[in-house]
Structures are given as structure tokens and as C-alpha cells.
Design an enzyme around this catalytic site. Structure first.
Site, PDB file in Angstrom:
ATOM      1  CE1 TYR A 108      -3.750   2.419   0.533  1.00  0.00           C
ATOM      2  CE2 TYR A 108      -2.480   3.258   2.385  1.00  0.00           C
ATOM      3  CZ  TYR A 108      -3.531   3.381   1.499  1.00  0.00           C
ATOM      4  OH  TYR A 108      -4.362   4.468   1.579  1.00  0.00           O
ATOM      5  CB  SER A 144       0.376   1.544  -4.377  1.00  0.00           C
ATOM      6  OG  SER A 144      -0.420   1.794  -3.237  1.00  0.00           O
ATOM      7  CE  LYS A 145      -3.383   5.459  -1.648  1.00  0.00           C
ATOM      8  NZ  LYS A 145      -4.346   6.190  -2.508  1.00  0.00           N
TER       9      LYS A 145
END
Lengths: 246, 79
Positions: free
Chosen positions: A154, A157-158
Site C-alpha cells: 500500500y 503504491s502511494k
């Protein structure tokens, strides 16, 4: 603040996206609301249209599928023939430790959070280039800036969203299109409900302002970035985190 | 204005050059005016004029004025 503008918001059926469409409509924007769950935004759009006297149109597609994105933009062109604001909010959360991450999950999380951001920006930018103006707002996260144990996929991806934002801002500045990112901290949405109680408490304790963020807090920042108040702001990552420390 | 002339007009406007410079032999990056920044403006103008939504593959493949005409045919634009 947004009267007459057309704003596309992805992942608009809950959490931050839902707050963004509500806030934007309240400020006069015509809404194009996206979700991948068909019919999930029909009622919301009907209500926004009736309550705020703005256009509100649901458009259902999966941001991680380039073909669906293209078809959606063909539909959007029919609706508005223009686009002033894009909020890339659709996101998938993953809380697995490094040794427990399945490749399919990496594909899904990056597919929606990072690749989807690029796909939607590609077509949105075309509409904005035509008008020689526009504002793109990408939702990153505080963990994209600082990382977090248990969120390799996560947060990766951010973090990608931040690179995407800064590069696109440089590419699109000459067209008078601004690209910025918001990095929310611990926000009171469905996404945090899956956290174990001890993790929840640990994160809450790291917020200097001593309260959870609300989707409305993030939506207000998006409103600023969407509006002409930020007309000289581009390539920035704005934290909306109450002074959270990771 | 027929579609051939429309296409020439779009190129001239988007690249900021005289129409008589828009020849079949005109290629991407062969003149300073047709750089990557102008290419995106060109694609936006083509979409607007011919009511299309070009595939990314076609945007990348649009390497000359002649090639642009071929690509636009795929979208039902008749020349």
C-alpha cells in the site's frame, strides 16, 4: 468556489471520495462520480443534483482497466465535453507483512492506486489541454511519504502516486494544468475499520491533534486545490494528518 | 471544409505553423514546433475536431501527418 466546473471523482461511493463529491457539489461543481460497483452512485447523484442544483452523473468503471477508462471518457465527453477537475481517489488498502504478500495483491493494489491514477490522468489531461487549464488532485497517503510496517504494498503504491504527481505537474504546467497530491493521515473511513484494536490505538496516539481526521477534512483540502485559490500551486504534496507522526 | 482539409487545419493550429508546411512528409520531432508538448495539444485537438478518443497506442504511433490520416480512418473519419 467551483460554480460551473466539471469534476470527476474516482472512488466516490464511500469515505473520502463521497465527502469530496458532497463538498464539491455544495460549492457548485457539476459532478461526474465514479465507482466500479454499478448502480452504487445512482442515488447519491440524484440527491446531489436535487439538493445543490448541479449536474451529477454516475460513471461506472474500473480505473485499473485502460479499456474501461477509455470508454468512460467517451461517456464523459458526451456528458460535459470538458473537465476542469480530476480527483484520483479510488484506492485499495492492503495490510499484509512483507512475507505474506501475494503477487495478485501487489497487482491489484498497484493497479488501482498507481496505474489507475496514470490511466485516468492520461485521458483527463487531454480534455484539460484543450481548455489550457485544469486541476488534478491525486490521493496519496502519509504512509506513501514515510512508510509503515505491514503496508509495503500500500505505501509503495502511494509513494508511486507522489512521483506520478510531481512528474505530471512538470509535464502539464505549460498547459496551465496543476497536479497536486494530498497525503491523508489517519482518517475515519471504512478502510481503518479492519485494523486490530492495538494498531488502532497506536496510530491514534501518534496524532498530535488528538482526533481522527474526517473525510470532510480531506475534502476541504481537495476543494482548495480544485479552486482558483490554488491557481499557482502545483507539484505539491499536502499532508492532511493533524500532525500525525509515523 | 472536407476532412482532409480539416486535418491539415488542426495540425497547423496545434503546431502553430503555416498550413503549407503540413505535408504528408511532415514527421514528429522533425521540426521544433512538433515536439512532445505540441503532440499532446495535437491529440486533444484531433479528439475535439473529429469527436474521437484516440487510443494511447495510436497517440504513440502518430509519427507523421500521413500516418495521422491513416489512424483517423480507423475511427471512421473518411478522406
Amino acid at each position: 468556489m467551483l460554480t460551473g466546473k466539471y469534476a470527476l471523482v474516482t472512488g466516490a461511493n464511500r469515505g473520502i471520495g463521497k465527502a469530496v463529491v458532497e463538498t464539491f457539489a455544495r460549492h457548485g461543481a457539476n459532478i461526474i462520480a465514479n465507482s466500479r460497483t454499478v448502480r452504487s452512485l445512482d442515488e447519491t447523484c440524484a440527491r446531489l443534483s436535487s439538493e445543490y442544483k448541479v449536474g451529477a452523473h454516475p460513471v461506472y468503471f474500473d480505473v485499473s482497466d485502460p479499456q474501461q477508462v477509455k470508454q468512460a471518457f467517451q461517456e464523459i465527453v458526451k456528458i460535459s465535453r470538458r473537465l476542469d477537475v480530476l480527483v484520483n481517489n479510488a484506492g485499495v488498502l492492503d495490510n499484509n507483512l512483507l512475507g505474506m504478500i501475494k503477487p495478485e495483491l501487489v497487482q491489484e493494489v498497484f493497479g488501482v492506486n498507481a496505474f489507475g491514477t496514470i490511466y485516468v490522468m492520461q485521458y483527463a489531461a487531454r480534455l484539460m489541454i484543450k481548455m489550457q487549464r485544469g486541476s488534478i488532485i491525486n490521493l496519496s497517503s502519509i504512509v506513501g511519504l514515510f512508510g509503515n510496517a505491514g503496508q509495503v504494498t500500500y505505501s509503495g503504491s502511494k509513494a508511486a502516486v507522489i512521483g506520478i504527481t510531481r512528474s505530471a505537474a512538470k509535464e502539464l504546467a505549460s498547459y496551465n494544468i496543476r497536479v497536486n497530491a494530498i497525503a491523508p493521515g489517519f482518517i475515519d473511513t471504512d478502510m481503518i475499520k479492519s485494523l486490530a484494536p492495538e494498531k488502532y490505538a497506536e496510530r491514534f496516539d501518534s496524532i498530535k491533534m488528538n482526533r481522527l481526521g474526517t473525510p470532510g477534512d480531506v475534502a476541504n483540502c481537495a476543494l482548495f486545490l480544485a479552486s482558483d485559490l490554488s491557481e499557482y500551486v502545483t507539484g505539491q504534496v499536502i499532508g492532511v494528518d493533524g500532525g500525525m507522526v509515523i | 471544409m472536407d476532412n482532409g482539409e480539416k486535418l491539415r487545419h488542426v495540425f497547423a493550429e496545434a503546431l502553430g505553423i503555416e498550413k503549407d508546411r503540413v505535408l504528408d512528409t511532415l514527421e514528429y520531432n522533425s521540426i521544433p514546433e512538433w515536439d512532445s508538448v505540441a503532440h499532446m495539444s495535437l491529440v486533444a485537438a484531433l479528439d475535439e475536431t473529429f469527436d474521437t478518443m484516440l487510443d494511447t497506442d495510436d497517440v504513440i504511433d502518430m509519427s507523421s501527418f500521413a500516418r495521422a490520416r491513416e489512424i483517423m480512418k480507423k475511427y471512421g473519419v473518411e478522406f
